[in-house]
Design a protein around this motif. Structure first.
Motif, mmCIF file in Angstrom:
data_model
loop_
_atom_site.group_PDB
_atom_site.id
_atom_site.type_symbol
_atom_site.label_atom_id
_atom_site.label_comp_id
_atom_site.label_asym_id
_atom_site.label_seq_id
_atom_site.Cartn_x
_atom_site.Cartn_y
_atom_site.Cartn_z
ATOM 1 N N UNK B 41 0.834 -1.200 0.000
ATOM 2 C CA UNK B 41 0.000 0.000 0.000
ATOM 3 C C UNK B 41 0.869 1.250 0.000
ATOM 4 N N UNK B 43 -0.192 4.718 0.823
ATOM 5 C CA UNK B 43 -0.323 5.658 1.927
ATOM 6 C C UNK B 43 -1.373 5.191 2.923
ATOM 7 N N UNK B 63 9.286 -0.742 -4.407
ATOM 8 C CA UNK B 63 9.903 -1.681 -3.469
ATOM 9 C C UNK B 63 9.088 -1.583 -2.191
ATOM 10 N N UNK B 70 4.313 -1.643 3.361
ATOM 11 C CA UNK B 70 4.220 -0.278 2.838
ATOM 12 C C UNK B 70 5.185 -0.097 1.674
ATOM 13 N N UNK B 71 4.790 0.720 0.703
ATOM 14 C CA UNK B 71 5.699 1.055 -0.390
ATOM 15 C C UNK B 71 6.829 1.906 0.180
ATOM 16 N N UNK B 72 8.081 1.507 -0.128
ATOM 17 C CA UNK B 72 9.228 2.262 0.382
ATOM 18 C C UNK B 72 9.935 3.057 -0.708
ATOM 19 N N UNK B 73 9.601 2.772 -1.955
ATOM 20 C CA UNK B 73 10.424 3.322 -3.042
ATOM 21 C C UNK B 73 9.668 3.176 -4.346
ATOM 22 N N UNK B 74 9.680 4.242 -5.162
ATOM 23 C CA UNK B 74 8.993 4.194 -6.453
ATOM 24 C C UNK B 74 9.991 4.147 -7.601
ATOM 25 N N UNK B 75 9.896 3.138 -8.442
ATOM 26 C CA UNK B 75 10.752 3.055 -9.620
ATOM 27 C C UNK B 75 10.339 4.079 -10.654
ATOM 28 N N UNK B 76 9.054 4.366 -10.738
ATOM 29 C CA UNK B 76 8.549 5.398 -11.634
ATOM 30 C C UNK B 76 7.428 6.126 -10.894
ATOM 31 N N UNK B 77 7.698 7.367 -10.472
ATOM 32 C CA UNK B 77 6.721 8.059 -9.625
ATOM 33 C C UNK B 77 5.403 8.357 -10.339
ATOM 34 N N UNK B 209 5.506 13.427 -5.184
ATOM 35 C CA UNK B 209 6.694 12.687 -5.579
ATOM 36 C C UNK B 209 6.992 13.000 -7.038
ATOM 37 N N UNK B 246 4.985 0.547 12.686
ATOM 38 C CA UNK B 246 6.292 1.122 12.335
ATOM 39 C C UNK B 246 7.240 0.085 11.743
ATOM 40 N N UNK B 247 8.260 0.564 11.060
ATOM 41 C CA UNK B 247 9.315 -0.316 10.572
ATOM 42 C C UNK B 247 10.227 -0.715 11.729
ATOM 43 N N UNK B 248 11.105 -1.683 11.468
ATOM 44 C CA UNK B 248 11.960 -2.208 12.537
ATOM 45 C C UNK B 248 12.934 -1.149 13.057
#
Lengths: 363, 269
Positions: B41, B43, B63, B70-77, B209, B246-248
């Motif tokens: 997801x 947001x 990614x 959660x989405x951490x990174x967009x290859x193509x915004x 973004x 939250x993330x680790x």
């Protein structure tokens, strides 16, 4: 980025034939020539077996991580003092080494600062919920070490959890300091914003927690960076667009900069970095996210490989609450400029006169 | 002013078409491996899901966090976006603006205006339309749409038809009773939250973004990508944003047994 900027991620085999210069640039006396400034600093015993095997594995494009460190890389100059030609060669050398090491086409960009740009950052401290997505996005983008053992895991952004303070009736008559019987005034206050070391490591089921506020910190890209002042080999310096960078190849790992930084922003690779091939980000910048080696210091550079190409840093994009803002401080229409004009802002430890270009704000 | 807007729109449309023809979100490449689908997801969990695909071999569209999804990174915004469209309130946005259409994420929306609330249909003649906008029990809706049971927006001062159009149920309603597209919730929210709309327009509230330059191309996140319009009071802090996993945490330093050490053992004042 727009699709035309998506790199053609080719398997490494195709690359072998593309680099005829490679065997030539490897000195036959390689095995003896492995003493660099960095090795000089090390206690010894760190020369990897593979770099001793040097030349042979170079020619065959061995998979081995350190095999392809060409001796020219060991003896290259300070990046800032190189000619354009030398810079290009240094990047090409690295592209060859990384491509072989990570089994894909790795780009080492050298795009320079754009005129009329002074990068700036603003973070809405009221919105931050402490979810640490910025921390993880940063790692995914910037090729930090991510091994399980001590020292193998590096994160550039730290999120501080701070207790909300408050006054309590029960504490009205508490002396201060306690236990000594000297009444120096009531102390009904429980401090807010007190940071204990353990407070980076909070792990609740859900954030934000009821009685906490969060404060992410990373490199502030100071206009007067103390780390730059202390670096004995001048390998860390401020770029014309305001970002403080490190030439990892020239770093001796002395950690002076880590001591000088008031923001705990710098990390030393105490162990050999652990970066799995499939997770490695092949789009890199020489002064940015290219893979680092053991014994060098690294830190946030506002995703130079992205920002110099016009793209927002990874942490800005990932923030689910939209607390992170980035732009050109010299452009009055940019998001950061509008925030500086309209919101209440402060800089962390402003009294140190480091003049960060990282601002905290709140609505 | 109108003319300027439509020119801008034309520009956005044509440019988006030129640059980005092949990356529509639902267009998975033919070579997609038969691996298990990864859905994460962007947001708001449950309202902004994307399926991970490779835009090029080894270059994913997103990614994702293995812990939280959660989405951490967009290859193509700009993957899966369309031009923001006509924005009467925002005439002078300098850059190119794209958004993800919200209507694509709605389950009930395609049926609202046809199956039940068709406004003029034979089985639901005007007499069945609500006589006023006041809160009342709506058991049929509650069964299909649990959020209606516990509506938490406006502390009892607003109700469905302050936002949804009475006769055109696949639209929102503005202050004049005219319809607003589901893809432009900002026009709806802005009628009551003008200050937030202004900050959002200037890039201070919400998020973008893509390209950071003020003249660059950006994807703007619209209000409902972050806020659940039917429950903005949720969350322990009651600030309009729901709590997240939250993330680790970072690796503990060598020798530190647990993160609570200092808290439990105290520090000298």
């Amino acid at each position: 980025m727009a699709p035309e900027k998506i790199p053609n991620v080719a398997p490494a085999e195709d690359l072998a034939c593309e680099s005829p210069a490679q065997a030539a640039s490897a000195d036959p006396s390689g095995p003896d020539m492995t003493t660099s400034r960095r090795d000089f600093m090390k206690a010894g015993g760190m020369l990897s077996v593979s770099s001793l095997l040097g030349v042979g594995s170079l020619i065959t494009m061995s998979e081995d991580a350190n095999a392809a460190v060409e001796w020219a890389e060991h003896f290259q100059g300070n990046y800032r003092l190189m000619t354009q030609q030398e810079k290009a060669e240094a990047r090409a050398r690295l592209e060859r080494r990384y491509s072989a090491e990570y089994g894909k086409r790795v780009v080492v960009d050298g795009t320079e600062a754009q005129e009329g740009v002074l990068m700036g950052y603003a973070l809405n401290i009221r919105k931050c919920i402490g979810c640490r997505r910025c921390v993880k996005a940063c790692v995914a983008e910037n090729n930090q070490s991510r091994g399980p053992r001590p020292g193998e895991s590096i994160e550039w952004i730290q999120v501080l959890r701070m207790e909300r303070g408050g006054f309590a009736e029960e504490k009205m008559n508490h002396g201060y300091p306690e236990g000594l019987g000297i009444q120096v005034g009531g102390n009904a206050y429980t401090p807010a914003g007190q940071v204990l070391e353990g407070q980076y490591y909070y792990e609740p089921e859900l954030v934000p927690e009821k009685d906490a506020t969060y404060m992410p910190i990373a490199c502030m890209q100071c206009e007067k960076p103390p780390c730059v002042k202390v670096c004995p080999v001048r390998t860390t310096y401020r770029e014309p667009d305001g970002v403080v960078v490190i030439d990892y190849n020239w770093c001796i790992g002395c950690r002076m900069c880590m001591g000088a930084c008031p923001y705990w922003a710098r990390r030393l690779n105490v162990a050999n970095p652990v970066l799995p091939k499939e997770e490695m980000n092949p789009v890199t910048h020489y002064l940015g996210n290219r893979p680092r080696m053991r014994g060098v210091v690294e830190k946030c550079h506002w995703c130079m490989q992205r920002s110099r190409q016009g793209r927002y840093p990874a942490c800005v994009e990932v923030c689910p609450v939209g607390a992170r803002k980035f732009g050109n401080l010299l452009d009055p229409e940019s998001e950061v400029s509008l925030i500086l004009a309209r919101k209440n802002v402060f800089r962390l430890k402003a009294e140190m006169n480091t003049f960060p270009k990282f601002f905290y704000f709140y609505d | 002013m109108k003319r300027l807007v439509s020119k801008l729109l034309l520009l956005t449309v044509s440019c988006a078409g030129m640059i980005n023809p092949g990356f529509a979100q639902d267009q998975a490449p033919a070579t997609a491996p038969a691996l298990e689908e990864v859905i994460c997801f962007e947001s708001r969990k449950g309202a902004s899901e994307v399926t991970k695909i490779d835009l090029q071999p080894g270059w994913p569209n997103v990614k994702c966090s293995t812990k939280t999804g959660a989405v951490l990174w967009w290859g193509d915004p700009f993957d899966g976006t369309v031009p923001m469209g006509d924005m009467p309130l925002l005439p002078n946005v300098p850059g190119k603006v794209v958004v993800k259409p919200r209507s694509a994420k709605m389950n009930l929306l395609p049926m609202c205006g046809t199956a039940c609330h068709n406004g003029v249909g034979p089985q639901f003649n005007p007499p069945t339309l609500p006589k006023d906008k006041k809160p009342k029990p709506i058991p049929t809706m509650e069964a299909m749409f649990p959020d209606a049971k516990n509506f938490q927006h406006g502390r009892g001062r607003i109700w469905c038809l302050d936002c949804h159009h009475t006769t055109q149920r696949s639209k929102f309603v503005d202050n004049f009773g005219d319809p607003i597209s589901f893809d432009q919730p900002q026009l709806l929210c802005g009628k009551c939250h003008g200050d937030k709309l202004r900050d959002w327009r200037d890039g201070i509230h919400g998020k973008r973004i893509g390209e950071w330059a003020s003249t660059g191309k950006k994807r703007w996140f619209v209000c409902t990508e972050c806020h659940n319009p039917h429950n903005v009071q949720d969350g322990v802090r009651n600030k309009g944003f729901i709590q997240l996993e939250p993330e680790t945490p970072p690796q503990l330093p060598r020798g530190m047994k647990d993160a609570k050490h200092e808290l439990l053992h105290g520090v000298a004042h």
